[in-house]
Design an enzyme around this catalytic site. Structure first.
Site, PDB file in Angstrom:
ATOM      1  CG  ASN A 210      -0.188  -0.093   2.501  1.00  0.00           C
ATOM      2  OD1 ASN A 210       0.568   0.804   2.844  1.00  0.00           O
ATOM      3  ND2 ASN A 210      -0.348  -1.207   3.223  1.00  0.00           N
ATOM      4  CG  ASP A 279      -6.558  -5.869   6.694  1.00  0.00           C
ATOM      5  OD1 ASP A 279      -6.061  -5.818   7.840  1.00  0.00           O
ATOM      6  OD2 ASP A 279      -7.214  -4.930   6.197  1.00  0.00           O
ATOM      7  CG  ASP A 306      -5.800  -7.037  14.011  1.00  0.00           C
ATOM      8  OD1 ASP A 306      -4.997  -6.296  14.629  1.00  0.00           O
ATOM      9  OD2 ASP A 306      -6.839  -6.615  13.480  1.00  0.00           O
ATOM     10  CB  ILE A 307       0.179  -6.575  14.646  1.00  0.00           C
ATOM     11  CG1 ILE A 307       0.707  -7.395  13.467  1.00  0.00           C
ATOM     12  CG2 ILE A 307       1.290  -6.270  15.636  1.00  0.00           C
ATOM     13  CD1 ILE A 307       1.634  -6.660  12.528  1.00  0.00           C
ATOM     14  CB  VAL A 308      -3.059  -3.182  16.860  1.00  0.00           C
ATOM     15  CG1 VAL A 308      -4.437  -3.215  16.235  1.00  0.00           C
ATOM     16  CG2 VAL A 308      -3.021  -2.148  17.972  1.00  0.00           C
ATOM     17  CG  PHE A 323      -2.798   5.377  13.487  1.00  0.00           C
ATOM     18  CD1 PHE A 323      -1.966   5.240  14.579  1.00  0.00           C
ATOM     19  CD2 PHE A 323      -2.855   6.606  12.840  1.00  0.00           C
ATOM     20  CE1 PHE A 323      -1.196   6.308  15.024  1.00  0.00           C
ATOM     21  CE2 PHE A 323      -2.102   7.678  13.271  1.00  0.00           C
ATOM     22  CZ  PHE A 323      -1.267   7.528  14.365  1.00  0.00           C
ATOM     23  CE  LYS A 337     -10.788  -0.483  11.165  1.00  0.00           C
ATOM     24  NZ  LYS A 337     -10.187   0.261  10.084  1.00  0.00           N
TER      25      LYS A 337
HETATM   26  O1  PMT Z   1       2.768   6.029   6.647  1.00  0.00           O
HETATM   27  P1  PMT Z   1       2.175   7.339   6.189  1.00  0.00           P
HETATM   28  O2  PMT Z   1       2.345   7.552   4.704  1.00  0.00           O
HETATM   29  O3  PMT Z   1       2.660   8.494   7.021  1.00  0.00           O
HETATM   30  O4  PMT Z   1       0.591   7.266   6.388  1.00  0.00           O
HETATM   31  C1  PMT Z   1       0.065   7.192   7.663  1.00  0.00           C
HETATM   32  C2  PMT Z   1      -1.098   6.194   7.746  1.00  0.00           C
HETATM   33  C3  PMT Z   1      -2.270   6.689   6.899  1.00  0.00           C
HETATM   34  C4  PMT Z   1      -0.637   4.819   7.235  1.00  0.00           C
HETATM   35  C5  PMT Z   1      -1.461   6.094   9.274  1.00  0.00           C
HETATM   36  O5  PMT Z   1      -1.874   7.352   9.728  1.00  0.00           O
HETATM   37  C6  PMT Z   1      -2.562   5.072   9.497  1.00  0.00           C
HETATM   38  O6  PMT Z   1      -3.735   5.341   9.390  1.00  0.00           O
HETATM   39  N1  PMT Z   1      -2.130   3.827   9.850  1.00  0.00           N
HETATM   40  C7  PMT Z   1      -3.055   2.678   9.985  1.00  0.00           C
HETATM   41  C8  PMT Z   1      -3.392   2.152   8.625  1.00  0.00           C
HETATM   42  C9  PMT Z   1      -4.284   0.918   8.706  1.00  0.00           C
HETATM   43  O7  PMT Z   1      -3.848  -0.128   8.380  1.00  0.00           O
HETATM   44  O8  PMT Z   1      -5.456   1.136   9.242  1.00  0.00           O
HETATM   45  P2  PMT Z   1      -6.593  -0.010   9.461  1.00  0.00           P
HETATM   46  O9  PMT Z   1      -7.822   0.770   9.778  1.00  0.00           O
HETATM   47  O10 PMT Z   1      -6.621  -0.950   8.290  1.00  0.00           O
HETATM   48  O11 PMT Z   1      -6.070  -0.813  10.716  1.00  0.00           O
HETATM   49  C10 PMT Z   1      -6.465  -0.525  12.056  1.00  0.00           C
HETATM   50  C11 PMT Z   1      -5.325  -0.743  13.011  1.00  0.00           C
HETATM   51  O12 PMT Z   1      -4.982  -2.128  13.035  1.00  0.00           O
HETATM   52  C12 PMT Z   1      -4.047  -0.024  12.658  1.00  0.00           C
HETATM   53  O13 PMT Z   1      -3.473   0.438  13.887  1.00  0.00           O
HETATM   54  C13 PMT Z   1      -3.158  -1.076  12.034  1.00  0.00           C
HETATM   55  O14 PMT Z   1      -1.776  -0.820  12.268  1.00  0.00           O
HETATM   56  C14 PMT Z   1      -3.605  -2.309  12.801  1.00  0.00           C
HETATM   57  N2  PMT Z   1      -3.460  -3.577  12.076  1.00  0.00           N
HETATM   58  C15 PMT Z   1      -4.171  -3.811  10.929  1.00  0.00           C
HETATM   59  C16 PMT Z   1      -4.077  -5.034  10.318  1.00  0.00           C
HETATM   60  C17 PMT Z   1      -3.238  -6.029  10.872  1.00  0.00           C
HETATM   61  N3  PMT Z   1      -3.113  -7.211  10.303  1.00  0.00           N
HETATM   62  N4  PMT Z   1      -2.552  -5.769  11.991  1.00  0.00           N
HETATM   63  C18 PMT Z   1      -2.644  -4.571  12.604  1.00  0.00           C
HETATM   64  O15 PMT Z   1      -1.994  -4.332  13.626  1.00  0.00           O
END
Ligand code: PMT
Length: 401
Positions: A210, A279, A306-308, A323, A337
């Site tokens: 991405n 994902d 899902d790490i977080v 995030f 979330k």
């Molecule tokens: O890196 P930049 O160019 O500065 O851009 C910043 C950003 C837009 C990437 C950042 O601000 C941001 O939004 N990061 C989270 C992106 C994301 O994957 O969002 P999500 O809504 O899909 O995931 C939710 C949360 O779960 C996130 O904290 C993500 O890190 C976490 N996650 C998601 C999937 C996974 N398999 N493991 C995770 O830990």
């Protein structure tokens, strides 16, 4: 040496013999990593040329409030917003008087009124002028409005007098600037941060990924380190320099990020998941480059861990911040979330908006927690990161208390 990496400093120069020292100051600030934009008053230009400061700062020098060309490039309000710190060195008695009384009759005074960044002055004037009751009253008034006065030093002056009124040396001012950014709100805390994208291999030459640049995660790492934390960043493939005082672990895939996080999570107090983790990953990685045999091809994908969410399930768990990258119903999806992943805080950004989110220098976010929320309007990721770290520090202390 104190650290000014990624700091944006407006250096105001007013008219006085010490203006020549501003050239050295630009260099010292730059050596510590700051980006400097110089603003000069008319009187300052009698002592040193804008060209010298332009060459040293690498940026155009701003001199006029009503210059259409300069306003088109970076207007004075934009400059006021851009600054993390406005440092006026040297600050003459006349400038201090005008600032103390709210004048906005040139670019520098206008900018000082408009900015929400901290302002610091390095007074430089004859000892008699400094001791004068009006200057002292102006100094007191400025201090009462949280404008910092760095110096003056005492010693021999250009006019031959001896006494207070010498501008501090460039190195001392650069050190003051670095100190002004150092808060200790996360002193001794261990912070683990994920940043950037992950790459999910399809074959030896192709992958799914991405647009994450890692800028948001690295800005958070810098802000946490500046707040006194020991910081480790688990970074996907990004083209960013490692900020000073930060441990960096490079990984490629979500599984590698997961493993790297789990190895370190028990030793951390705060976990921040800023990475854009894929994902899904291909169910199988081809050993050789896949050939173009068919008009279409189907790729089977399987879920990544899902790490977080895994971190947030641990007992005990670190203060866990996620995030949320959303394009619609930002607050609603983010709150979902927050609850579903058992997070302490979530930072939502609307990644459909141009100029913020993925791969830009700016962002705008909505932070949500169980019983509160905080909006941060569009500004640099550096500034957003600092505000988020302050929020996280407040929230962690609340939780511990
Ligand atoms: O890196 P930049 O160019 O500065 O851009 C910043 C950003 C837009 C990437 C950042 O601000 C941001 O939004 N990061 C989270 C992106 C994301 O994957 O969002 P999500 O809504 O899909 O995931 C939710 C949360 O779960 C996130 O904290 C993500 O890190 C976490 N996650 C998601 C999937 C996974 N398999 N493991 C995770 O830990």
């Amino acid at each position: 040496m104190g650290n000014l990496t990624n700091r944006q400093i407006v250096l105001g120069i007013t008219g006085g013999i010490a203006a020549y020292k501003a050239a050295e100051l630009v260099r010292r600030l730059g050596d510590r990593g700051a980006t400097v934009h110089v603003v000069m008053t008319k009187a300052a230009q009698q002592f040193i040329t804008p060209l010298t400061l332009q060459a040293l700062s690498g940026n155009p020098v701003h001199t006029d409030l009503l210059d259409p060309a300069a306003e088109a490039a970076m207007g004075h309000i934009e400059l006021a917003r851009w600054a993390d710190l406005v440092l006026v060195a040297p600050a003459s008695a006349d400038f201090m008087a005008r600032l103390a009384h709210g004048h906005a009759d040139d670019l520098l005074t206008t900018l000082c009124l408009a900015t929400s960044a901290p302002i610091a002055l390095a007074p430089a004037m004859n000892q008699g002028m400094w001791r004068d009751a009006s200057t002292q009253a102006n100094a007191a008034l400025l201090r009462s409005r949280s404008i910092a006065l760095w110096g003056p030093a005492e010693g021999e002056q250009a006019c031959g007098d001896i006494g207070p009124g010498r501008m501090l040396e460039a190195e001392q001012l650069a050190q003051h600037a670095a100190n002004s950014f150092a808060s200790r709100i996360l002193d001794g805390k261990r912070v683990l941060i994920t940043a950037g994208p992950t790459r999910e291999a399809i074959d030896p030459v192709r992958y799914i990924s991405n647009h994450s640049s890692g800028k948001m995660g690295f800005a958070l790492a810098q802000a946490a380190a500046d707040a006194g934390a020991h910081v480790t960043v688990i970074a996907g493939p990004v083209a960013l320099k490692t900020p000073e005082r930060i441990e960096r672990i490079d990984i490629d895939s979500a599984q590698q990020m997961f493993d790297a996080v789990l190895e370190r999570v028990d030793a951390c107090d705060i976990f921040i998941a800023a990475a854009a983790v894929a994902d899904y990953r291909p169910a199988a990685v081809a050993d050789d480059k896949i050939k173009k045999q068919h008009a279409a091809m189907t790729l089977e994908l399987v879920r990544n861990p899902d790490i977080v969410a895994s971190v947030a399930q641990r007992k005990p768990k670190p203060f866990t911040v996620g995030f949320a990258a959303e394009t619609t119903q930002v607050a609603e999806y983010a709150r979902d979330k927050l609850e579903r992943k058992n997070l302490d805080l979530i930072v939502a950004n609307d990644v459909s908006q141009p100029g913020i989110g993925f791969n830009s220098d700016d962002n705008a976010v909505l932070a949500l927690w169980s019983d509160g929320e905080m909006h941060i309007d569009a500004r640099s990721k550096t500034q957003i990161a600092r505000e988020l770290i302050e929020l996280i520090a407040r929230q962690t202390h609340l939780q511990i208390a």
